[in-house]
Design a protein around this motif. Structure first.
Motif, PDB file in Angstrom:
ATOM      1  N   UNK A  38       0.825  -1.213   0.000  1.00  0.00           N
ATOM      2  CA  UNK A  38       0.000   0.000   0.000  1.00  0.00           C
ATOM      3  C   UNK A  38       0.866   1.273   0.000  1.00  0.00           C
ATOM      4  N   UNK A  39       2.076   1.158   0.557  1.00  0.00           N
ATOM      5  CA  UNK A  39       2.979   2.318   0.543  1.00  0.00           C
ATOM      6  C   UNK A  39       3.478   2.601  -0.874  1.00  0.00           C
ATOM      7  N   UNK A  42       0.791   4.139  -2.798  1.00  0.00           N
ATOM      8  CA  UNK A  42       0.619   5.515  -2.345  1.00  0.00           C
ATOM      9  C   UNK A  42       1.664   6.441  -2.978  1.00  0.00           C
ATOM     10  N   UNK A  45       0.848   7.108  -6.576  1.00  0.00           N
ATOM     11  CA  UNK A  45      -0.296   8.026  -6.694  1.00  0.00           C
ATOM     12  C   UNK A  45       0.095   9.444  -6.340  1.00  0.00           C
ATOM     13  N   UNK A  46       0.743   9.603  -5.187  1.00  0.00           N
ATOM     14  CA  UNK A  46       0.938  10.966  -4.680  1.00  0.00           C
ATOM     15  C   UNK A  46       2.075  11.669  -5.405  1.00  0.00           C
ATOM     16  N   UNK A  49       1.199  11.178  -9.489  1.00  0.00           N
ATOM     17  CA  UNK A  49      -0.164  11.584  -9.801  1.00  0.00           C
ATOM     18  C   UNK A  49      -0.954  10.527 -10.553  1.00  0.00           C
ATOM     19  N   UNK A  51      -3.634   7.663 -11.303  1.00  0.00           N
ATOM     20  CA  UNK A  51      -4.907   7.240 -10.704  1.00  0.00           C
ATOM     21  C   UNK A  51      -4.689   5.970  -9.887  1.00  0.00           C
ATOM     22  N   UNK A  52      -5.592   5.720  -8.950  1.00  0.00           N
ATOM     23  CA  UNK A  52      -5.423   4.597  -8.020  1.00  0.00           C
ATOM     24  C   UNK A  52      -5.201   3.271  -8.745  1.00  0.00           C
ATOM     25  N   UNK A  53      -5.993   3.000  -9.797  1.00  0.00           N
ATOM     26  CA  UNK A  53      -5.910   1.709 -10.480  1.00  0.00           C
ATOM     27  C   UNK A  53      -4.558   1.541 -11.186  1.00  0.00           C
ATOM     28  N   UNK A  56      -1.832   0.934  -8.639  1.00  0.00           N
ATOM     29  CA  UNK A  56      -1.955  -0.453  -8.168  1.00  0.00           C
ATOM     30  C   UNK A  56      -1.336  -1.412  -9.191  1.00  0.00           C
TER      31      UNK A  56
END
Lengths: 99, 200
Positions: A38-39, A42, A45-46, A49, A51-53, A56
């Protein structure tokens, strides 16, 4: 199949260069046994930039394949990305995209 | 007890005084290890000049596996480029890691128990990075090299280290949950998340 005349040859070479000219370098993130899934998602994403998918998907690519290309572009830009990944504690390198 | 909780105003850390003391201690050790690396490669006068300009660093990767993992080569198959890049950027990387670890230590200064810390955005970023750096360091000491590796535990000290490593992972996971939820809310509010993450 036709033989290339000299003027055509230069055009082909120009096209070849064009393929790599805009995105000649890539940032690669390598798998490690420490960072949490999850890190890593993250960070993608952050920082980038994504998107979440997509974040992942890239994280799972790192996890299963051992590495993933997470960005491409100019050398200096990729060096900045690699340094940022090292700030986050991710193991990242840059290389030529055709390497 | 959930160590990190997110509400409408931000993220709060809640640790027992023993946990806070342990984390302060670990952060202090991390700072010492990083400063030691800095001292090794900035010992001479030329290095000091570079340092004042905010650049400089070693030219060789650290021999200590923990430091080598915290400060990895930027080029995998080009030692010359790796060395040049390290020389220009390592100091900045070390300085930022030191600042992050010091910030975590400072956030944990408290006489109360439990220690309740409200983390602003800068602190959240410092905590995410420092928890990672601590876990990378302990993993190197425990020789955790592959996914699913439980490390080399030869004595009680190693066992204690492994317990701390797992606890730091739990803290990290909890903090990442909080910040990921913030990103989910951001994406949802600007419509970004809806197409990419159906069903969330």
């Amino acid at each position: 199949v036709v033989e290339l005349v000299e003027s055509d040859r230069s055009t082909v070479e120009d096209l070849d260069r064009l393929d790599h000219r805009d995105q000649p370098w890539v940032t690669i993130v390598w798998n490690d046994p420490v960072n949490l899934m999850n890190y890593v998602s993250y960070v993608f994403r952050s920082y980038f930039g994504y998107p979440a998918a997509e974040a992942e998907r890239l994280m799972l690519l790192v996890h299963h394949e051992g590495r993933a290309v997470v960005a491409s572009g100019g050398r200096e830009e990729m060096e900045r990305h690699v340094e940022a990944m090292h700030d986050y504690g991710l193991w990242a390198t840059l290389t030529r995209s055709d390497a | 007890v959930i160590p990190f909780v997110r509400d409408s105003t931000g993220i709060t850390a809640r640790l027992t005084s023993d946990e806070a003391a342990a984390l302060r201690n670990l952060s202090g050790q991390l700072v010492a290890m990083l400063l030691d690396r800095g001292a090794q490669v900035h010992g001479d006068a030329a290095a000091m000049l570079y340092a004042q300009a905010g650049i400089g660093g070693g030219e060789e990767a650290p021999l200590d596996p923990a430091l080598a993992r915290l400060l990895p080569d930027a080029y995998r198959e080009d030692p010359e480029a790796a060395s040049e890049h390290r020389h220009l950027t390592e100091r900045g990387l070390v300085d930022r890691k030191v600042q992050n670890a010091r910030r975590v230590g400072a956030d944990l200064e408290s006489d109360r128990s439990p220690v309740v810390v409200r983390l602003d955005e800068a602190s959240v970023q410092a905590w995410l990075r420092t928890l990672t750096d601590l876990r990378l360091t302990l993993a190197a000491r425990l020789e955790i090299v592959e996914d699913g590796d439980e490390g080399q535990v030869n004595d009680e000290a190693d066992a204690a280290m492994l317990t701390i490593y797992d606890w730091l992972g739990y803290l990290q996971g909890s903090l990442v949950e909080c910040v990921s939820t913030s990103l989910d809310n951001r994406d949802a509010s600007d419509g970004r998340g809806t197409l990419d993450a159906p069903g969330r």
